[in-house]
Design an enzyme around this catalytic site. Structure first.
Site, PDB file in Angstrom:
ATOM      1  N   CYS A  26     121.150  10.644  51.364  1.00 60.86           N
ATOM      2  CA  CYS A  26     120.152  11.560  51.906  1.00 60.86           C
ATOM      3  C   CYS A  26     118.924  10.798  52.371  1.00 60.86           C
ATOM      4  O   CYS A  26     118.831   9.581  52.225  1.00 60.86           O
ATOM      5  CB  CYS A  26     119.756  12.600  50.859  1.00 60.86           C
ATOM      6  N   CYS A  29     117.215   8.768  49.743  1.00 57.50           N
ATOM      7  CA  CYS A  29     117.850   7.471  49.500  1.00 57.50           C
ATOM      8  C   CYS A  29     117.325   6.435  50.496  1.00 57.50           C
ATOM      9  O   CYS A  29     117.053   5.282  50.127  1.00 57.50           O
ATOM     10  CB  CYS A  29     119.367   7.583  49.631  1.00 57.50           C
ATOM     11  N   ASP A 461     113.250  -1.984  93.022  1.00 54.98           N
ATOM     12  CA  ASP A 461     113.248  -3.231  93.780  1.00 54.98           C
ATOM     13  C   ASP A 461     114.309  -3.109  94.871  1.00 54.98           C
ATOM     14  O   ASP A 461     115.211  -2.278  94.778  1.00 54.98           O
ATOM     15  CB  ASP A 461     113.548  -4.391  92.841  1.00 54.98           C
ATOM     16  N   ASP A 661     115.777  -6.750  88.733  1.00 61.63           N
ATOM     17  CA  ASP A 661     116.813  -7.665  88.265  1.00 61.63           C
ATOM     18  C   ASP A 661     116.497  -8.299  86.925  1.00 61.63           C
ATOM     19  O   ASP A 661     117.283  -9.060  86.395  1.00 61.63           O
ATOM     20  CB  ASP A 661     117.082  -8.759  89.306  1.00 61.63           C
ATOM     21  N   ASP A 665     111.336  -9.646  88.604  1.00 60.78           N
ATOM     22  CA  ASP A 665     110.505  -8.450  88.433  1.00 60.78           C
ATOM     23  C   ASP A 665     109.990  -8.307  87.008  1.00 60.78           C
ATOM     24  O   ASP A 665     109.556  -7.228  86.615  1.00 60.78           O
ATOM     25  CB  ASP A 665     111.308  -7.203  88.818  1.00 60.78           C
TER      26      ASP A 665
END
Length: 772
Positions: A26, A29, A461, A661, A665
């Site tokens: 749970c 835990c 781009d 890419d 960029d």
């Protein structure tokens, strides 16, 4: 295993590693495991995934090591052990076996529990029908029924309940509590009250009885059986939710045909392959590791990694990805990446990293979970006091007061178990990220998954993103009587050390023409502009108009600086007197990808603003934009200036995704609200985006946003279901409107509900054309 967190540089000051953690049931835990890990000096953070039974810890290796962290977690009551590196097939197989063993154990407990409980229920209803109500039963009948209930319920408490009681006892020794604390107390209250009532009322005769309708032996056995059944269903659902990583890892074949020095193929385990080994891949076989084709030609199905449905042709010199399928030809490949360095292993590592994180929407759930169990215990105590006061004030018999107290307290303790709260987020994240991974959409972290849903502007781009990224030379246009081949030869010589796609296209064209390139005396790359290089005693300027203008070149002759939609690479030389002379230009074309127009149309249908951002000339950018349906064009923008464009859009109140890419960029990807990197599957580790599209298609952008929105919707639905379940159910149980059996069934159902709701992501339509 030592691996840096996604999107974070690994430094000597911090390492990260994964631990397999058992026994978590749970949200409480999860909180205990995180607290235990963080208590170790040197641990900076811990991310625990309940659904995967896994913890990722970030620590300073100078202060501690993974063994100490594992020991601290184990000492807190949750056995922990180091995992192998992400992407390890054997580790995933071990995790699957643990999950299967756990599911089998819960199945046996549920089966035995139901076989014990059903006779009690049948006896209850038979006596209710044929015994004219429990109150009208003869003492001998009631006593006999009580003994049967006691024996069967005790058997259930010993076998079915032992796991819950042992876990609760460990928590008590640590002076803490968990879900099993509530279950144990709930079953214990029902059984203990019934035991006292039966012996004191039925045998000692301190009060009249016992009445079977005031014995909860059946409820004690039933709630343990139903909760065990719920855990079994939950374990099966967890396996299904985590199947994506297993499916990816299973793409790697266990064996490979390694070619020996004499060319003889020998079957060996894939784990024994080393970089440089040559392997034979027959038609229909999976490629064992990342590599380069050295012999043969074939179609390779990469859809399971890149999401691209059409097989790609691969021939000598082409790269191939481990796990993809060789369709129809014989290939010999040279291994370039093996083990954890393969693209598939990197994808799995990124997916596991994303699944380990927590989105900001889970903060409230974590805060509630930290105090949930103690709060429920307090509510149960208030419920007991309330029923005692109410019954006493209204003159109820003592047996009735104690019966209602036991019934209501038991229901509160059982109905409030916080399993669903702990599973609400990780279940949806596992299914969502797994579905994306199977189609080549990789979220680096959970924050990226959440950010993607709010994107309203997509900046693209041009070269390699909208276009194929494989420009070709259309024409070589010299000036002043210079032969075209001479212009091409010196331009290619200057460009041969550049990584720009246009430079590579010029060099490739010169090589196809059979031209011998002269040596380069010096070389300087000016990002976004071009190159300056020494060739045959002269300094050449090869690039765009901005480069030439910066170095003082004269204006281009009319009609040569612009015209048409082709991209132009200008060539000029600096003479001995320092003057710049234009030598000509080379025209190149880079057509859009076949599906770019459809992808842009899909983004616009979603209501997103689409912007083309490129360092290319205005005319070339406009031509491509027109072909794919983009109106907003920003051209002649250098890489460093792209980030400024992103900031300007953000200043307008836009939430911006930058698509590029991942290399040129990088500044814009970093500044954007969401960086989306497009690259080949073999370049996963090099990408710099928050989201990686393993395939080259722009279609993945729309699919990623759609998947993000669907996943976040499921997360919110699950959190709502988990919260509203407890908000409504606890008061009903406290006021005596829920029996313990109904409470147990509802608790088990809540766990399965949130996981089942998350699994609906596997069937939900998310742009089916792109993400089936």
């Amino acid at each position: 295993m030592t691996q840096a967190p996604a999107h974070q540089s690994e430094t000597e000051a911090e390492s990260s590693a994964a631990l397999a953690v058992e026994g978590m049931d749970c949200a409480s835990c999860v909180a205990h495991v995180e607290k235990a890990a963080k208590s170790v000096p040197g641990v900076a953070a811990a991310e625990v995934n309940l659904a995967r039974g896994r913890a990722v810890v970030h620590f300073d290796p100078k202060q501690t090591d993974l063994g100490q962290v594992a020991s601290a977690i184990t000492a807190s009551g949750y056995p922990a052990s180091p995992e192998s590196a992400a992407g390890d097939v054997a580790e995933e197989a071990r995790r699957l076996r643990r999950q299967q063993d756990e599911a089998h154990e819960w199945f046996l407990r549920a089966l035995v529990g139901i076989l014990i409980w059903l006779p009690l229920e049948i006896m209850h209803w038979v006596m209710a029908v044929f015994g004219h109500g429990h109150a009208g039963m003869r003492p001998a009948q009631s006593t006999a029924a009580g003994w049967i209930g006691l024996i069967l319920s005790t058997a259930s408490m010993v076998y079915v309940g032992s796991k819950f009681f042992a876990s609760a006892a460990r928590a008590l020794r640590r002076r803490t509590s968990n879900m099993d604390t509530l279950i144990s107390m709930g079953a214990g209250v029902a059984y203990g009250y019934s035991l006292v009532y039966f012996f004191v009322g039925g045998l000692v005769r301190v009060w009249p009885g016992p009445r079977m309708d005031q014995l909860y032996f059946g409820e004690a056995a039933g709630l343990l059986a139903l909760i065990s059944l719920g855990h079994w269903l939950e374990s099966r659902a967890r396996q299904s939710a985590g199947s994506a990583i297993r499916e990816l890892l299973e793409l790697t074949p266990p064996l490979a045909l390694r070619l020996e020095a004499d060319g003889t193929p020998r079957e060996v385990p894939v784990a024994e392959l080393n970089v440089g080994d040559r392997t034979l891949v027959r038609p229909g076989d999976r490629i064992p590791v990342d590599g380069v084709v050295v012999e043969g030609r074939s179609s390779v199905d990469e859809s399971m990694i890149s999401g691209e449905p059409v097989p790609a042709t691969r021939q000598p010199g082409d790269r191939v990805i481990g796990g993809t399928v060789n369709v129809d030809g014989r290939l010999v490949i040279r291994a370039t990446q093996v083990g954890g360095a393969t693209a598939l292993a990197q994808i799995v590592a990124l997916v596991e990293s994303a699944q380990a994180g927590k989105p900001p929407v889970q903060r409230l759930a974590d805060q509630v979970s930290a105090v949930f169990v103690p709060s429920v215990l307090l509510i149960a105590a208030i419920t007991a006091v309330g029923w005692y006061a109410w019954g006493s004030a209204h003159g109820w018999p003592r047996t009735m007061i104690w019966s209602e107290m036991a019934r209501s307290v038991c229901s509160v303790l059982i109905i409030a178990c916080p399993c669903a709260l702990g599973l609400a987020v990780p279940a949806a994240v596992m299914v969502g990220t797994g579905r994306g991974a199977r189609r080549g959409i990789i979220f680096r972290d959970i924050a990226a998954l959440q950010k993607a849903e709010s994107i309203d502007t997509v900046v693209l781009d041009k070269t390699g993103t909208i276009t194929l990224g494989q420009p070709s030379v259309d024409a070589v246009v010299p000036l002043n009587g210079l032969p075209a081949n001479d212009l091409l030869r010196i331009a290619a010589a200057a460009e041969q050390y550049s990584e720009h796609p246009l430079a590579k296209a010029v060099v490739a064209h010169a090589q196809r023409q059979g031209l011998r390139l002269p040596d380069v005396e010096h070389f300087e790359n000016e990002p976004g502009l071009g190159v300056v290089a020494g060739v045959e005693g002269r300094t050449l300027l090869v690039g765009n108009e901005v480069l030439l203008g910066r170095h003082g070149a004269p204006d281009a002759p009319p009609g040569t600086s612009d015209g048409g939609g082709n991209t132009r690479v200008h060539i000029a030389a600096r003479n001995n007197d320092g003057a710049i002379e234009r030598l000509g230009h080379i025209e190149l074309t880079d057509p859009p990808k076949a599906d770019s127009a459809a992808a842009v149309a899909a983004l616009r249908r979603r209501g997103l603003r689409v912007v083309l951002l490129t360092g290319d000339r205005e005319a070339a950018a406009r031509r491509v934009a027109k072909e794919v349906g983009i109106d907003d064009v920003r051209a002649d923008v250098r890489p460093a200036q792209k980030a400024e464009v992103i900031r300007a859009l953000q200043a307008e109140g836009r939430t911006v995704a930058m698509v590029g890419d991942g290399i040129n960029d990088a500044p814009a990807l970093a500044v954007a609200d969401l960086g989306i990197a497009i690259g080949s599957g073999s370049d996963v580790a090099k990408e710099a985006g928050d989201v990686i599209l393993v395939g080259a298609s722009l279609r993945g952008i729309d699919a990623a946003i759609s998947l993000s929105r669907a996943t976040m919707s499921k997360i919110r639905q699950n959190l709502f279901l988990a919260f509203i379940y407890n908000v409504l159910a606890i008061p009903l149980a406290a006021f005596g409107l829920l029996s313990p059996l109904i409470a147990a069934g509802a608790m088990a159902l809540s766990d399965v509900t949130v996981i089942g709701n998350a699994l609906l992501l596997r069937r939900k339509r998310i742009d089916d054309e792109f993400l089936p």
